[in-house]
Motif scaffolding. Structure first.
Motif, PDB file in Angstrom:
ATOM      1  N   HIS A   1      31.451  48.785  41.745  1.00 57.40           N
ATOM      2  CA  HIS A   1      30.057  48.451  41.462  1.00 57.40           C
ATOM      3  C   HIS A   1      29.354  48.041  42.744  1.00 57.40           C
ATOM      4  N   GLU A   2      28.040  48.183  42.714  1.00 48.86           N
ATOM      5  CA  GLU A   2      27.281  47.919  43.920  1.00 48.86           C
ATOM      6  C   GLU A   2      27.190  46.418  44.224  1.00 48.86           C
ATOM      7  N   HIS A   3      27.095  45.581  43.181  1.00 46.36           N
ATOM      8  CA  HIS A   3      26.874  44.151  43.398  1.00 46.36           C
ATOM      9  C   HIS A   3      28.122  43.358  43.060  1.00 46.36           C
ATOM     10  N   TYR A   4      28.398  42.364  43.874  1.00 42.37           N
ATOM     11  CA  TYR A   4      29.614  41.578  43.751  1.00 42.37           C
ATOM     12  C   TYR A   4      29.705  40.869  42.404  1.00 42.37           C
ATOM     13  N   HIS A   5      28.565  40.354  41.875  1.00 39.71           N
ATOM     14  CA  HIS A   5      28.615  39.562  40.653  1.00 39.71           C
ATOM     15  C   HIS A   5      28.937  40.391  39.423  1.00 39.71           C
ATOM     16  N   THR A   6      28.900  41.707  39.509  1.00 39.42           N
ATOM     17  CA  THR A   6      29.246  42.559  38.373  1.00 39.42           C
ATOM     18  C   THR A   6      30.720  42.922  38.350  1.00 39.42           C
ATOM     19  N   LEU A   7      31.504  42.488  39.336  1.00 39.95           N
ATOM     20  CA  LEU A   7      32.921  42.841  39.391  1.00 39.95           C
ATOM     21  C   LEU A   7      33.690  42.038  38.341  1.00 39.95           C
TER      22      LEU A   7
ATOM     23  N   GLY B   1      36.257  29.303  35.943  1.00 40.39           N
ATOM     24  CA  GLY B   1      34.995  28.700  36.332  1.00 40.39           C
ATOM     25  C   GLY B   1      34.752  28.778  37.830  1.00 40.39           C
ATOM     26  N   ALA B   2      35.822  28.518  38.608  1.00 41.00           N
ATOM     27  CA  ALA B   2      35.683  28.590  40.068  1.00 41.00           C
ATOM     28  C   ALA B   2      35.318  30.007  40.511  1.00 41.00           C
ATOM     29  N   LEU B   3      35.902  31.012  39.856  1.00 38.29           N
ATOM     30  CA  LEU B   3      35.591  32.406  40.202  1.00 38.29           C
ATOM     31  C   LEU B   3      34.157  32.758  39.807  1.00 38.29           C
ATOM     32  N   ALA B   4      33.724  32.243  38.652  1.00 40.32           N
ATOM     33  CA  ALA B   4      32.341  32.476  38.226  1.00 40.32           C
ATOM     34  C   ALA B   4      31.373  31.840  39.212  1.00 40.32           C
ATOM     35  N   ASP B   5      31.709  30.614  39.689  1.00 39.19           N
ATOM     36  CA  ASP B   5      30.858  29.951  40.677  1.00 39.19           C
ATOM     37  C   ASP B   5      30.801  30.768  41.973  1.00 39.19           C
ATOM     38  N   ALA B   6      31.887  31.516  42.252  1.00 42.55           N
ATOM     39  CA  ALA B   6      31.924  32.334  43.470  1.00 42.55           C
ATOM     40  C   ALA B   6      31.178  33.658  43.288  1.00 42.55           C
ATOM     41  N   GLY B   7      30.696  33.910  42.048  1.00 44.06           N
ATOM     42  CA  GLY B   7      29.889  35.102  41.823  1.00 44.06           C
ATOM     43  C   GLY B   7      30.585  36.229  41.098  1.00 44.06           C
TER      44      GLY B   7
ATOM     45  N   ALA C   1      34.424  47.710  30.722  1.00 38.90           N
ATOM     46  CA  ALA C   1      34.582  48.269  32.067  1.00 38.90           C
ATOM     47  C   ALA C   1      35.910  47.842  32.671  1.00 38.90           C
ATOM     48  N   ALA C   2      36.468  48.682  33.492  1.00 45.37           N
ATOM     49  CA  ALA C   2      37.753  48.380  34.129  1.00 45.37           C
ATOM     50  C   ALA C   2      37.609  47.189  35.070  1.00 45.37           C
ATOM     51  N   PRO C   3      38.470  46.163  34.917  1.00 49.81           N
ATOM     52  CA  PRO C   3      38.430  45.033  35.855  1.00 49.81           C
ATOM     53  C   PRO C   3      38.926  45.453  37.229  1.00 49.81           C
ATOM     54  N   VAL C   4      38.427  44.792  38.268  1.00 52.02           N
ATOM     55  CA  VAL C   4      38.838  45.115  39.632  1.00 52.02           C
ATOM     56  C   VAL C   4      39.822  44.097  40.186  1.00 52.02           C
ATOM     57  N   LEU C   5      39.946  42.944  39.510  1.00 52.64           N
ATOM     58  CA  LEU C   5      40.796  41.868  40.031  1.00 52.64           C
ATOM     59  C   LEU C   5      41.386  41.098  38.860  1.00 52.64           C
ATOM     60  N   ALA C   6      42.650  40.688  38.984  1.00 49.92           N
ATOM     61  CA  ALA C   6      43.319  39.890  37.948  1.00 49.92           C
ATOM     62  C   ALA C   6      44.158  38.808  38.614  1.00 49.92           C
ATOM     63  N   PHE C   7      43.967  37.555  38.180  1.00 50.89           N
ATOM     64  CA  PHE C   7      44.819  36.432  38.580  1.00 50.89           C
ATOM     65  C   PHE C   7      45.823  36.229  37.453  1.00 50.89           C
ATOM     66  N   VAL C   8      47.110  36.422  37.719  1.00 45.40           N
ATOM     67  CA  VAL C   8      48.143  36.416  36.681  1.00 45.40           C
ATOM     68  C   VAL C   8      49.160  35.319  36.981  1.00 45.40           C
ATOM     69  N   ASP C   9      49.383  34.445  35.985  1.00 43.90           N
ATOM     70  CA  ASP C   9      50.427  33.425  36.105  1.00 43.90           C
ATOM     71  C   ASP C   9      51.785  34.114  36.013  1.00 43.90           C
ATOM     72  N   VAL C  10      52.684  33.765  36.901  1.00 43.30           N
ATOM     73  CA  VAL C  10      53.983  34.441  36.933  1.00 43.30           C
ATOM     74  C   VAL C  10      54.825  34.072  35.719  1.00 43.30           C
ATOM     75  N   VAL C  11      54.815  32.772  35.307  1.00 41.73           N
ATOM     76  CA  VAL C  11      55.667  32.300  34.211  1.00 41.73           C
ATOM     77  C   VAL C  11      54.792  31.975  33.008  1.00 41.73           C
TER      78      VAL C  11
END
Length: 485
Positions: free
Chosen positions: A4-10, A27-33, A51-61
Motif C-alpha cells: 500500500h502507498e501509505h504506512y497507516h494502511t499496512l 496499541g503501541a503499533l497503532a500509535d506508531a501508525g 486484505a493480506a497483512p504485511v507484518l505479524a508479531f507472533v508469540d513463540v509459546v
C-alpha cells in the motif's frame, strides 16, 4: 506482494495468549501508525479475512498452537507476510528455527519502547527496499518487453524459455505461441540460413564470448524479416544451461542498401545505354532499310530474311532502352495500397481462372497509407500480375500479400518460376533482358515513387516485393519529373 502507498494502511497482526501483552503491543503499533489487530489464539488469526497483512508479531509459546507452527501457516496463507517473533527468553534453538522460517526480526519480552522502535525502523527499511526492488523489477520488465529488439532465452534443446513481446510485431506470433513450440526459433529461420544459425547457436552454448550471425526470419504471413542474431556470453554459474540472445530487424537497411546498389548500377547502365542507342541507331536504320529493299528485289534469298529479322529485334531493343530512360510524371500522395491491388487483381482474375491459376490473397488489415501515384502503382501491379500469368502459363498458384515492415508498406507476389528458373534476379531489372515481361519498367516506376522493388528466389519460386514509404502528410505533392538514371 502489492504494498500500500501509505504506512497507516499496512495491516499488522499481533498474536499472543497474554491479553495484557497482546493489547499493549497492538496499541503501541497503532500509535506508531500501523493498522494493528490483536488475537489471543493462533486459530483466530488464521481465520482473519480481508486484505493480506504485511507484518505479524507472533508469540513463540502459546497453549493452543506453537508460535513457530503458526508462523509457518501464516506464511503459507500470506506468502509475503513479514514475521517478528516475540518470546520471554532468547532461546538460541528457537531463534535458529525462527530464522529458518524466514523471520525478519526477534523481540524479547519484556521489550522496551526503544527495542520496538528499532524493530519498526528495520521494518521501514525492509519495506522501502522491497518497494525499490519491485519498482526496479517493473522498470526492467517494461524495458525488456518494449525494447524494439526480439530478446530470447534458449534451452540446450533449442526450445524457448522466454521471448519478449517484440516477437508479436516483428514475426506475428505471441510470446505464448513462440514458447509453446519445440525448436520454434530455429524453425522460423529461412531454410537457406538455418544450417548457419544452428551451428552458431551450438557454438554459443560452449562459448564464453558473444557470437553473431546475419539471417532471415520468416514472418507468420510468409515474408522475410532480415536481421542480426546475437548471443550473449553464457553465465559462469554452475548448472546454468540457458542461452540469452537478441534478434535485431534490419530489413529497412537491407532494402536501402539494395536500392543504393541498384541505383549505381542503373546510372552506369543509363549512360552506356544512351551512348549505345545513339551510336547504333543510324547504322541500324540503314541496315534495316537495305535489307527491306534487298528482300523486295531478291525474295528467294533466306539470308535477307535473317538480316531483316535481326534488324527488327535490335530496333525493339532500342525502343525498350528509350522507354526505360524516359522520365515519368509522378503525382505522389496518401494512398491505400489494398484497394489499388484489389482492383488490379479483379481485372486479371478471369484470365488467371481460365489458365487454371489459383490465386491466394492475404491482405494485412489496417495498413498505413503509402506515398504513391495511384495510376503508376496500378501499372506496377498490372505488370507483376501479367508477368506471373505468363510465367505460370497453366496451372500453379500465385500468392499475393500486403504487410507493413518498419517505415514501409509492402506488396509481395510469390509464384513458381518454371521457365524463369535459371534467370539471375538482378538481370531481370535490366532493359536488355527478355526474361522479365516488363519488369525493368516496373522497377523504374517503383523507384521513381520513392520505393524499392526486390526479387528473391526460394527453391523454384520467385518472390517479388514492392516496398513503398508510409505517407505522413495528407497533402498531395506536385508532379515530379525524374529520369531513372
Amino acid at each position: 506482494m502489492d504494498w500500500h502507498e501509505h504506512y497507516h494502511t499496512l495491516r499488522t497482526l499481533v498474536v499472543d495468549d497474554d491479553p495484557v501483552v497482546c493489547h499493549a503491543l497492538a496499541g503501541a503499533l497503532a500509535d506508531a501508525g500501523l493498522a494493528a489487530e490483536a488475537y489471543m489464539r493462533g486459530a483466530d488469526a488464521l481465520e482473519a479475512e480481508g486484505a493480506a497483512p504485511v507484518l505479524a508479531f507472533v508469540d513463540v509459546v502459546m497453549p493452543d498452537m506453537d508460535g513457530l507452527d503458526l508462523a509457518a501457516r501464516l506464511r503459507e496463507k500470506w506468502p509475503g507476510i513479514e514475521l517478528v517473533f516475540v518470546s520471554g527468553a532468547a532461546d538460541s534453538a528457537r531463534v535458529i528455527r525462527a530464522l529458518q522460517l524466514g523471520a525478519s526480526d526477534y523481540l524479547v519480552k519484556p521489550y522496551t519502547p526503544e527495542a520496538l522502535r528499532l524493530c519498526l525502523s528495520r521494518f521501514h527499511e525492509r519495506l522501502a527496499l522491497r518497494r525499490r526492488a519491485a519498482l526496479a523489477e517493473r522498470r526492467y520488465s517494461t524495458l525488456i518487453q518494449n525494447v524494439p529488439l526480439l530478446i530470447f532465452r534458449l534451452r540446450e534443446d533449442l526450445s524457448l524459455e522466454f521471448v519478449n513481446h517484440a516477437v508479436q510485431p516483428m514475426l506475428g506470433f505471441s510470446p505464448e505461441e513462440a514458447t509453446a513450440g519445440d525448436n520454434w526459433l530455429s524453425s522460423r529461420v529461412r531454410m537457406k540460413d538455418r544450417g548457419r544459425v544452428r551451428k552458431v547457436l551450438a557454438q554459443a552454448f560452449a562459448s564464453r564470448y558473444p557470437l553473431t550471425v546475419q539471417c532471415r526470419m520468416v514472418h507468420r504471413r510468409g515474408f522475410d524479416v532480415h536481421g542480426i542474431l546475437k548471443t550473449m556470453p553464457r553465465s559462469p554459474e554452475p548448472g546454468a544451461s540457458a542461452l540469452d540472445g537478441v534478434f535485431m530487424d534490419i530489413s529497412e537497411r537491407i532494402y536501402l542498401e539494395h536500392s543504393r546498389v541498384m541505383d549505381e548500377k542503373l546510372k552506369t547502365i543509363g549512360a552506356i545505354s544512351e551512348e549505345v542507342a545513339h551510336e547504333i541507331r543510324n547504322p541500324l536504320m540503314s541496315i534495316g532499310g537495305f535489307a527491306r529493299r534487298l528482300s523486295a528485289k531478291a525474295p528467294d534469298f533466306p539470308e535477307t530474311e535473317i538480316i531483316l529479322r535481326e534488324s527488327l529485334r535490335l530496333e525493339k531493343l532500342l525502343e525498350r532502352i528509350r522507354g526505360y530512360l524516359n522520365p515519368v510524371a509522378v503525382h505522389t500522395g496518401p494512398l491505400a495500397l489494398g484497394p489499388v491491388l484489389t482492383a488490379a487483381l479483379e481485372r486479371f482474375m478471369p484470365g488467371l481462372a481460365e489458365a487454371d491459376i489459383a490465386v491466394q490473397a492475404l491482405f494485412e488489415p489496417r495498413l498505413p497509407e503509402v506515398c504513391a501515384d495511384p495510376e503508376i502503382l496500378d501499372q506496377v501491379f498490372s505488370i507483376l500480375l501479367h508477368d506471373a500469368a505468363r510465367a505460370l502459363t497453366s496451372g500453379g498458384s500465385l500468392n499475393v500479400r500486403t504487410f507493413a515492415t518498419g517505415e514501409s508498406v509492402c506488396a509481395s507476389f510469390d509464384y513458381e518460376l518454371r521457365s524463369l528458373r535459371d534467370i539471375d534476379p538482378e538481370r531481370l531489372y535490366l532493359p536488355y533482358e527478355d526474361g522479365g515481361f516488363g519488369l525493368p519498367n516496373c522497377y523504374s516506376l517503383v523507384q521513381q515513387m520513392g520505393g524499392v522493388m526486390t526479387m528473391t528466389r526460394e527453391g523454384g519460386s520467385a518472390v517479388f516485393t514492392v516496398s513503398l514509404p508510409r505517407c505522413d502528410s495528407g497533402q498531395e505533392q506536385a508532379p515530379i519529373w525524374l529520369p531513372l538514371a
